[in-house]
Scaffold this active site. Sequence first.
Site, short mmCIF file in Angstrom:
data_model
loop_
_atom_site.label_atom_id
_atom_site.label_comp_id
_atom_site.label_asym_id
_atom_site.label_seq_id
_atom_site.Cartn_x
_atom_site.Cartn_y
_atom_site.Cartn_z
N LYS A 33 0.81 -1.22 0.00
CA LYS A 33 0.00 0.00 0.00
C LYS A 33 0.85 1.28 0.00
CE LYS A 33 -3.93 -2.23 2.29
NZ LYS A 33 -4.94 -2.11 3.36
N ASN A 136 -1.91 0.18 6.77
CA ASN A 136 -1.41 -1.08 7.30
C ASN A 136 -0.53 -1.84 6.30
OD1 ASN A 136 -3.43 -1.93 5.63
ND2 ASN A 136 -4.49 -3.20 7.13
P1 CMP Z 1 -7.32 -4.58 3.86
O1 CMP Z 1 -6.79 -5.93 4.17
O2 CMP Z 1 -6.79 -3.92 2.63
O3 CMP Z 1 -8.92 -4.66 3.76
C1 CMP Z 1 -9.75 -3.53 4.01
C2 CMP Z 1 -9.00 -2.37 4.56
O4 CMP Z 1 -9.75 -1.37 5.20
C3 CMP Z 1 -8.06 -2.86 5.64
O5 CMP Z 1 -7.01 -3.63 5.09
C4 CMP Z 1 -7.64 -1.54 6.28
O6 CMP Z 1 -6.57 -0.93 5.58
C5 CMP Z 1 -8.85 -0.64 6.06
N1 CMP Z 1 -9.51 -0.27 7.31
C6 CMP Z 1 -9.56 0.96 7.81
N2 CMP Z 1 -10.22 0.99 8.96
C7 CMP Z 1 -10.60 -0.26 9.23
C8 CMP Z 1 -11.32 -0.86 10.30
N3 CMP Z 1 -11.79 -0.17 11.33
N4 CMP Z 1 -11.52 -2.21 10.23
C9 CMP Z 1 -11.05 -2.92 9.19
N5 CMP Z 1 -10.37 -2.39 8.15
C10 CMP Z 1 -10.13 -1.07 8.17
#
Ligand code: CMP
Length: 162
Positions: A33, A136
């Site tokens: 990312k 993340n």
């Molecule tokens: P990803 O695995 O890419 O899938 C969805 C993304 O939403 C997650 O990683 C995070 O980067 C983002 N995200 C932001 N806030 C939240 C949250 N509260 N719970 C889960 N995902 C979140």
Amino acid sequence: MVARGAARRYKPRTDNKQAVILMAIERTLSMIKPDATARNLTGKIIAKLEDAGLRVIAQKRVQWSEAQAQKFYEVHEQRPFYNDLVAFMTSGPIVMQVLEGEGAVAKNREIMGATDPQEANAGTIRAEFAENIERNSVHGSDSVENAAVEIALCFEISEIVG
Ligand code: CMP
């Protein structure tokens, strides 16, 4: 001719069968990312994936349009973080890759660690590199079925070269 003693030695053991677990060769979509590309972490992240036995069989560095990010994350459309997630995922370059290997979907998720880096196991990508639950560092498909959908969304068949 087989001696009687030898025949006894090679008698099959029916009381001590071992289960043989065959892991399927899978493909999964992995994304590095914008928070990680901005901090020049792509090499360190890919090294962790390769060290675990996953092979990169397709890879490209792109910057998503808003429409591409919205489409990819449309499953989260109703979640409160959706708009911020789309803004973040379009804020800089991402590296998209297809990983292949035994149990690749689960293995990639194990190496990534929990979505929230506060909950990620030590040594995982998110524990070491992620800034917070949104920034993340990596994404990985959560099932074989979703991996097929995400890979088809991000790559042409001709871009997957093994
Ligand atoms: P990803 O695995 O890419 O899938 C969805 C993304 O939403 C997650 O990683 C995070 O980067 C983002 N995200 C932001 N806030 C939240 C949250 N509260 N719970 C889960 N995902 C979140």
